[in-house]
Design a protein around this motif. Sequence first.
Motif, PDB file in Angstrom:
ATOM      1  N   TYR A  48      45.608  64.124 -20.784  1.00 46.41           N
ATOM      2  CA  TYR A  48      44.715  63.428 -19.849  1.00 46.41           C
ATOM      3  C   TYR A  48      44.120  64.407 -18.834  1.00 46.41           C
ATOM      4  CZ  TYR A  48      43.058  60.145 -16.326  1.00 46.41           C
ATOM      5  OH  TYR A  48      42.280  59.453 -15.426  1.00 46.41           O
ATOM      6  N   ASN A  49      44.971  65.247 -18.266  1.00 46.16           N
ATOM      7  CA  ASN A  49      44.487  66.199 -17.279  1.00 46.16           C
ATOM      8  C   ASN A  49      43.509  67.202 -17.893  1.00 46.16           C
ATOM      9  OD1 ASN A  49      46.108  64.954 -15.396  1.00 46.16           O
ATOM     10  ND2 ASN A  49      47.770  66.455 -15.575  1.00 46.16           N
ATOM     11  N   HIS A  54      40.053  65.371 -18.763  1.00 46.92           N
ATOM     12  CA  HIS A  54      39.285  64.970 -17.584  1.00 46.92           C
ATOM     13  C   HIS A  54      39.119  66.117 -16.579  1.00 46.92           C
ATOM     14  CE1 HIS A  54      40.549  61.068 -19.238  1.00 46.92           C
ATOM     15  NE2 HIS A  54      39.471  60.582 -18.660  1.00 46.92           N
ATOM     16  N   MET A  86      46.531  65.061  -7.004  1.00 51.24           N
ATOM     17  CA  MET A  86      45.337  65.728  -7.502  1.00 51.24           C
ATOM     18  C   MET A  86      44.686  66.504  -6.355  1.00 51.24           C
ATOM     19  SD  MET A  86      42.065  64.049  -9.442  1.00 51.24           S
ATOM     20  CE  MET A  86      41.602  63.088  -7.995  1.00 51.24           C
ATOM     21  N   GLY A 137      37.798  65.671 -10.454  1.00 55.40           N
ATOM     22  CA  GLY A 137      38.252  64.520 -11.213  1.00 55.40           C
ATOM     23  C   GLY A 137      38.073  63.247 -10.421  1.00 55.40           C
ATOM     24  N   PHE A 191      42.583  58.570 -11.908  1.00 54.98           N
ATOM     25  CA  PHE A 191      43.852  59.289 -11.978  1.00 54.98           C
ATOM     26  C   PHE A 191      44.999  58.415 -11.478  1.00 54.98           C
ATOM     27  CE2 PHE A 191      47.008  62.105  -9.985  1.00 54.98           C
ATOM     28  CZ  PHE A 191      47.387  62.850 -11.083  1.00 54.98           C
ATOM     29  N   ILE A 198      41.236  67.782 -14.775  1.00 55.88           N
ATOM     30  CA  ILE A 198      41.941  67.475 -13.534  1.00 55.88           C
ATOM     31  C   ILE A 198      43.034  68.519 -13.328  1.00 55.88           C
ATOM     32  CG2 ILE A 198      43.456  65.832 -12.367  1.00 55.88           C
ATOM     33  CD1 ILE A 198      42.010  63.595 -13.800  1.00 55.88           C
ATOM     34  N   VAL A 200      46.343  69.242 -11.162  1.00 62.21           N
ATOM     35  CA  VAL A 200      47.316  68.535 -10.325  1.00 62.21           C
ATOM     36  C   VAL A 200      48.467  69.462 -10.004  1.00 62.21           C
ATOM     37  CG1 VAL A 200      46.744  66.286 -11.311  1.00 62.21           C
ATOM     38  CG2 VAL A 200      48.592  67.650 -12.322  1.00 62.21           C
ATOM     39  N   SER A 204      39.572  60.324  -8.650  1.00 62.41           N
ATOM     40  CA  SER A 204      40.871  60.019  -8.057  1.00 62.41           C
ATOM     41  C   SER A 204      41.327  58.606  -8.393  1.00 62.41           C
ATOM     42  CB  SER A 204      40.825  60.222  -6.541  1.00 62.41           C
ATOM     43  OG  SER A 204      39.854  59.370  -5.968  1.00 62.41           O
ATOM     44  N   LYS A 263      50.297  63.205 -20.252  1.00 60.94           N
ATOM     45  CA  LYS A 263      49.841  63.698 -18.954  1.00 60.94           C
ATOM     46  C   LYS A 263      49.042  64.989 -19.114  1.00 60.94           C
ATOM     47  CE  LYS A 263      51.685  64.877 -14.370  1.00 60.94           C
ATOM     48  NZ  LYS A 263      52.933  65.021 -13.580  1.00 60.94           N
ATOM     49  N   GLU A 273      48.270  57.108 -13.627  1.00 66.28           N
ATOM     50  CA  GLU A 273      49.659  57.300 -13.226  1.00 66.28           C
ATOM     51  C   GLU A 273      50.399  55.967 -13.120  1.00 66.28           C
ATOM     52  OE1 GLU A 273      50.522  59.961  -9.984  1.00 66.28           O
ATOM     53  OE2 GLU A 273      50.685  61.442 -11.615  1.00 66.28           O
TER      54      GLU A 273
END
Length: 540
Positions: free
Chosen positions: A210-211, A214, A248, A252, A257, A216, A218, A254, A207, A261
């Motif tokens: 990835y965030n 990208h 989020m 990014g 994302f 992102i 969150v 959505s 997680k 998830e």
Amino acid sequence: MVEIKSWSCLELVSSRPFHVEPTNIVSASDDMQRVSDEASAMNKRIHYYSRLTSPSDKALVAPDHVLPAPDEIYVYSPLGTAFKVDSCTDGYGKNSSIVTIFVIWNTMMGTSILSIPWGIKQAGFTSGVILIVLMGILTLYCCYRVVKSRKMIPLTDTSNWEFPDVCKYYFGSFGQWSSLLFSMVSLVGAMVVYWVLMSNFLFNTGKFIYNFVHDINVTDIVPGTNGSNKVICPNAAGDHPPQNRSVMFSSGNSTGFQLFEEWWSKSQTVPFYLIAVLLPLLNLKSPSFFAKFNVLGTVSVIYLVLLVTVKAAHLGIHLEFNWFTENEFFVPEFRVLFPQLTGVLTLAFFIHNCVITLLQNNKNQENNVRDLSIAYFLVGLTYLYVGVIIFASFPSPPLSKECIEQNFLDNFPSNDIMSFIARIFLLFQMITVYPLLGYLARVQLLRQVFGTAYPSVFHVLALNIAIVGAGVAMARFYPNIGGIIRYSGATCGLAFVFVYPSLIYVISLHRAGQLTWPALIIHVFIILLGLANLIAQFLL
């Protein structure tokens, strides 16, 4: 935590060389060695002598001229590695007391340290601290009884015996098979805990990556503190154990994302992804390669202590003493749930099934009791430090102490850098240790049932699928490491910590005509404590 050590010296009269695959033989310097045809033939002669009578009967011990020279002797460890024996010196081995103490500390420190703060919360702060001290003293005494158990057997050379051999001597086949059963409980329980934790750490690590990749940002849908040192309360959202629920709120894609998830869920998918990596590793004939990474266990514990110290320095101390009443943010100092901590501590202080082997490497055997006591003191001090600091620094208010998770790393969000590094360390360490635990379980069970640790690829595969299936099922339906640790700890501890050491001591005193009423009452009380500890796990 599993540890492999090399033996430096053996008594030549009782040495038994083993023939293993050449790729499994390493020297102290890790240089590869090969097994000669002569050594293989000698191994067969040694086994011929050993099969003529039981190991405790020295009437048909292999004579000196059959034994190899000291520089040709190898000792086969239970984890699948053969170590070359150095030249003999006085004593059983060459390890100094400092090394012996560190080995015991490193072997005992395991995943239980992650649940100690939760255990203190369940018991109450004051009673939790008292219980850690008392359980450390009690388990140390029982471990001392294990160390001394061999010496109380008269007219028998027990220098090569392990504690299961002592159990077999006193209780026959029942002692042999019951010790195997409880040993398997501890091993499989540890492997299940490892699978749950690996799923947790892999999920949070994936997680975070990835965030980051990208770009992102969150936020988790759970209560938490503000600021750079954020602490969260995952179970406050009614989703316990905590799942991957976040929203989020910045840049990014959505849709991507949400798809991530869906396919990267802590309990729905990640536990199954681990099968592709770990099941093939479990089927290796010898996992000796992974033993080289055992130093990661020490690094992980040291880093956890550093993490706890840094977090406490930033968060400060948040304590309020409410002796028997509970309020919104604090728990009472004494709670009826305290057996949950004693169950965790039984496994946290558990080393009784291998302590004899570890102490045999001590150069000065007369210091065994002292070194064992110092090691237990250091282990207890480490548990106290981590448990007390996490509990005391947990920010109450605004969060309640009830928010402390069974794995205290879950109280830090996945984007916390220090927690991310800790999870990476622990994930890699557990991936390397897991095959070793599986090998131990395979050796103990299959060798006892079939006479060999690798009867066929189908036997090994069936056993490994069963063990992996148990881990996946727990990670999927009951990912509570505190619960798993306390159940398995109380179960295997009943036999190896409380019942067998005390019962063997009472029987040996009775046979020697030295049993007194105080000794009998004390050791019966210890047995009852172990039984009550196990029963309480299912009532609370």
